[in-house]
Every structure is written in C-alpha cells, then in structure tokens.
Scaffold this active site. Structure first.
Site, short mmCIF file in Angstrom:
data_model
loop_
_atom_site.label_atom_id
_atom_site.label_comp_id
_atom_site.label_asym_id
_atom_site.label_seq_id
_atom_site.Cartn_x
_atom_site.Cartn_y
_atom_site.Cartn_z
N HIS A 1 15.38 40.96 32.84
CA HIS A 1 14.31 40.36 33.63
C HIS A 1 14.68 40.43 35.12
O HIS A 1 15.84 40.24 35.48
CB HIS A 1 14.09 38.90 33.20
CG HIS A 1 12.83 38.31 33.76
ND1 HIS A 1 12.74 37.87 35.04
CD2 HIS A 1 11.62 38.12 33.20
CE1 HIS A 1 11.50 37.42 35.26
NE2 HIS A 1 10.81 37.56 34.15
N GLU B 1 7.78 44.78 34.63
CA GLU B 1 7.41 43.68 35.51
C GLU B 1 7.92 44.00 36.91
O GLU B 1 9.10 43.77 37.20
CB GLU B 1 8.01 42.37 35.02
CG GLU B 1 7.50 41.93 33.68
CD GLU B 1 7.77 40.45 33.36
OE1 GLU B 1 6.92 39.85 32.72
OE2 GLU B 1 8.82 39.92 33.78
P1 13P Z 1 4.23 35.32 36.08
O1 13P Z 1 3.15 35.72 35.11
O2 13P Z 1 4.26 33.84 36.33
O3 13P Z 1 4.20 36.14 37.34
O4 13P Z 1 5.64 35.62 35.38
C1 13P Z 1 5.86 36.86 34.82
C2 13P Z 1 7.19 36.85 34.18
O5 13P Z 1 8.20 36.84 34.85
C3 13P Z 1 7.26 36.85 32.73
O6 13P Z 1 8.50 37.29 32.26
#
Ligand code: 13P
Length: 275
Positions: free
Chosen positions: A100, A172
């Site tokens: 992450h 992400e």
């Molecule tokens: P948000 O949807 O709050 O931006 O978070 C995404 C996240 O980090 C999920 O792992």
C-alpha cells in the site's frame, strides 16, 4: 468494459486505522446484512486493522472475505512487532494486502520488501492483494507506466509460476489516495490499467496474465465509481473513506452492478451517459 455479464465484480475496503474493534465488528455485521443477497455477484473483501482481525474473521459468515493490511517480510522469530504469513494463516486469513502506498511512503517499504512479502504469502498458499502506484512527481515526469511495470516485475520475481493465480493487483496512485488525494481522470485510469495488464501478460503469459483481477483505488466515491469501473481492464474497486459507511458502500456496489447489467443488456445509451 472488461467484466462480463455474469462475472463476479471485485470490491474491497481497507479500513486502515479508521475503526476500532467494536466498530469493525458492527461494520462487518451491517455490511453482511446489506449485501448478502449479492453473494453470487461480487467478491467482497474487508480489510480491518490487526486488532480486529481475529474477532472479525470468526464472526464473518463466509461470503465476505477478511484480509490483513500487511505482513512481515520474513518468517523468522526475531521480528518484534511484526506478524508473519504463518500467523495470519493460522487465523485462516486468506488474503493479505501488501505494498500500500501509505506503507511505501511512511514506513519506507521498498519493492524488494514487497517481493519478500509476496514470496512468504504465496508459499503458504495465501492470496496477495498487491498495491502498486506512482507518486505525483513520477506521474508528472511521465514515468507512470515504467514505475508500475517495475513494481509488478519486482514484486512477482520470487513468486512461483504455479502461484500466479493467487495474485490480485490493486492500482492506487499515491496522489489519489486519502484526504489529500486528487481524483484520477477515468481515461488515465484506463490507460494505466491497460499497461498493468500488459505487464502481467509479459510476466505470466497470455492466459494467466489475462485473468489476474486488477482493482482501482484512490478517492473512489458514489460520483466517480461508474466512470472508473467502465474503463478497460478494471475488474473492481478498492474503496477507503466512501466505503467505511456500510450503507454507502452497499449503494456504490449496487450502482456498479446495475450499471454492468444494463451495459450487457445492450442499453448502451445508458452507459454512454456515464462519463
Ligand atoms: P480512499 O478511498 O479513502 O482514497 O482510500 C483508498 C485506499 O487507500 C484504500 O486502500
């Protein structure tokens, strides 16, 4: 659009440190009640903090999968404060998120660390939710595809071919996550997801690389979920803040399912209106 009419759509929420034990239990129970009629249509993963993991896993009724937010890169005893893949497997946790961007940014996790974690997990037969994503600077320098490719290649370098089926990718972009996040342009999401697919095919071959689910995460909400979901090579959504309210998560899930059904029923006009 990639997901077909009768294919399960992936949804996950990582609750970070947003919920304590009691809140995690209440959340799971509410989400189960709200979404249980969808169990044949979705793959739903909830990723609570470690302190809630055992209790939530025991209470879950099977169709919501419970995952962990992190794992130690080693199985050796001398790793105070860490939790190994073996310890998570003992709790019957089937999937673990690694890489992450908050861990990369705040805890200095490298691609090499992530490769070791992927090895530990897959050797124990556990699924990996592999977090990848570029920083804003890398995006502005036009390096996104290169960074993504490098992250995937390094993370998978110790994973045996026969374990490739355990991999799920969570793209992400670091600049689109959390309260400081910008919202990603859907076309950009589609472009990067296609680059991720190409990397997976390069590493795993056509057949396996094509079936690894790729989820998008980073400020997904009720407003933008459909326009992101409809992009090429998006198999599902990873949602933080907007999913931490079970009713809102349920709403987003149902909106995406309804959109997918209408799209494949041939109601293209409906789909064309979602930009
Ligand atoms: P948000 O949807 O709050 O931006 O978070 C995404 C996240 O980090 C999920 O792992």
């Amino acid at each position: 659009m990639r997901i077909k009419a009768n294919q399960k759509i992936f949804f996950c929420t990582n609750t970070k440190m947003a919920k304590n034990l009691q809140q995690s239990v209440e959340y799971l129970q509410e989400l189960e009640i709200l979404t249980r009629d969808l169990k044949d249509k979705i793959d739903l993963v909830v990723i609570p903090p470690y302190t809630a993991l055992y209790t939530v896993q025991k209470l879950a009724h099977g169709y919501i999968t419970i995952g962990a937010q992190n794992v130690c890169r080693s199985e050796e005893t001398e790793n105070t404060g860490e939790i190994s893949a073996g310890m998570l497997r003992e709790l019957e946790i089937p999937i673990v998120m690694i890489g992450h961007s908050e861990r990369r940014r705040s805890f200095g996790e490298t691609d090499e660390d992530i490769a070791l974690k992927a090895k530990c997990l897959t050797e124990k037969g556990m699924s990996v939710l592999l977090g990848i994503g570029e920083t804003l600077k890398q995006k502005e320098n036009g390096e996104s595809e290169e960074i993504i490719n490098h992250q995937i290649k390094t993370a998978l370098k110790n994973v045996e071919t026969e374990n490739y089926g355990l991999i799920r990718v969570l793209y992400e972009p670091a600049w689109a996550i959390g309260t400081a996040g910008k919202v990603a342009d859907p076309d950009y999401v589609g472009r990067i997801h296609t680059a991720i697919r190409e990397s997976l095919i390069q590493i795993m071959g056509e057949e396996l690389g094509n079936v690894v689910p790729i989820l998008y995460g980073g400020s997904v909400n009720e407003q933008n979920a459909l326009s992101i979901f409809r992009q090429p090579n998006v198999d599902g959504l990873g949602i933080g803040r907007s999913a931490w309210n079970a009713a809102m998560f349920n709403k987003i899930i149902r909106n995406v399912l309804a959109f997918n059904e209408k799209y494949w029923e041939g109601e293209k006009n409906y789909a064309e209106n979602i930009k």
